[in-house]
Design a protein around this motif. Structure first.
Motif, PDB file in Angstrom:
ATOM      1  N   GLY A 146      35.158  68.669  33.839  1.00 55.29           N
ATOM      2  CA  GLY A 146      34.746  67.306  33.563  1.00 55.29           C
ATOM      3  C   GLY A 146      35.619  66.635  32.529  1.00 55.29           C
ATOM      4  O   GLY A 146      36.692  67.088  32.199  1.00 55.29           O
ATOM      5  N   SER A 161      40.940  66.761  41.438  1.00 53.77           N
ATOM      6  CA  SER A 161      39.642  66.319  40.936  1.00 53.77           C
ATOM      7  C   SER A 161      39.782  65.613  39.593  1.00 53.77           C
ATOM      8  O   SER A 161      39.132  64.584  39.336  1.00 53.77           O
ATOM      9  N   CYS A 166      38.934  61.775  38.697  1.00 53.92           N
ATOM     10  CA  CYS A 166      37.976  61.512  37.630  1.00 53.92           C
ATOM     11  C   CYS A 166      38.533  60.478  36.652  1.00 53.92           C
ATOM     12  O   CYS A 166      37.829  59.560  36.220  1.00 53.92           O
TER      13      CYS A 166
END
Length: 199
Positions: free
Chosen positions: A8, A34, A38
């Motif tokens: 994240g 990813s 993001c």
């Protein structure tokens, strides 16, 4: 970008600016994809630059070196820099700086695998520039106070560089975009084959 699975992103604010931090394994294609998505989805400005600093050491004599010893050291360098290259294609504003090593220029005992991985990145910088993409590969010598070689033994004839010298050299690379540039402090007095005095 450093080792570890994608975990994240977080944000931070300063006066007039915004910082977004994302963690991923730079050598993992899925994690990089990813992470870039993001960042793009987070309302940030376009990615303006990438410093590829990943690396690890597994030093030993070349006659004892196994395939896994080469792969472990080269993956952060080769796979990592390739993923950075691939995921910045189409991003004309992205400046890519690859943290190579002076071992690719001068060699170092027990570091054939490390020299190979860094030399590959130097070649990637040439490929990117030939394609009209921004890139510079900096062959760093050991830094005195930070980095993998800080406080440890260094190669005969090579002394540590200061933080100020290193940051100045990084600024030069960012401004001038040399395809490859070596940055190290040679102590010629400790290396009889070089002769002369330190510089």
């Amino acid at each position: 970008a450093g080792a570890g699975n994608h975990a994240g992103a977080g944000t931070g604010h300063d006066s007039g600016g915004r910082l977004r931090v994302a963690k991923c394994d730079v050598g993992d294609a899925r994690g990089m994809r990813s992470t870039m998505r993001c960042l793009d989805a987070g309302g940030c400005l376009p990615v303006g630059g990438v410093l590829h600093c990943a690396g690890m050491l597994r030093d030993m004599a070349v006659d004892r070196m196994l395939a896994e010893d080469v792969a472990a050291v080269c993956e952060p360098k080769i796979s990592g820099s390739w993923q950075v290259h691939y995921h910045t294609l189409g991003r004309a504003e992205a400046k890519v700086v690859l943290y190579s090593s002076v071992t690719a220029l001068l060699g170092n005992m027990g570091q054939a695998n490390y020299a190979y991985g860094n030399a590959w990145m130097d070649g990637l910088s040439g490929l990117r520039q030939a394609c009209g993409l921004w890139c510079s590969s900096v062959q760093w010598g050991p830094w005195s106070d930070v980095g993998m070689a800080a406080g440890g033994d260094v190669a005969l004839g090579v002394a540590g560089i200061s933080n100020a010298t290193g940051m100045s050299a990084l600024g030069f690379a960012m401004e001038e975009q040399p395809c490859t540039v070596g940055v190290c402090r040679i102590d010629a007095s400790a290396a009889p084959l070089l002769g002369g005095s330190s510089s």
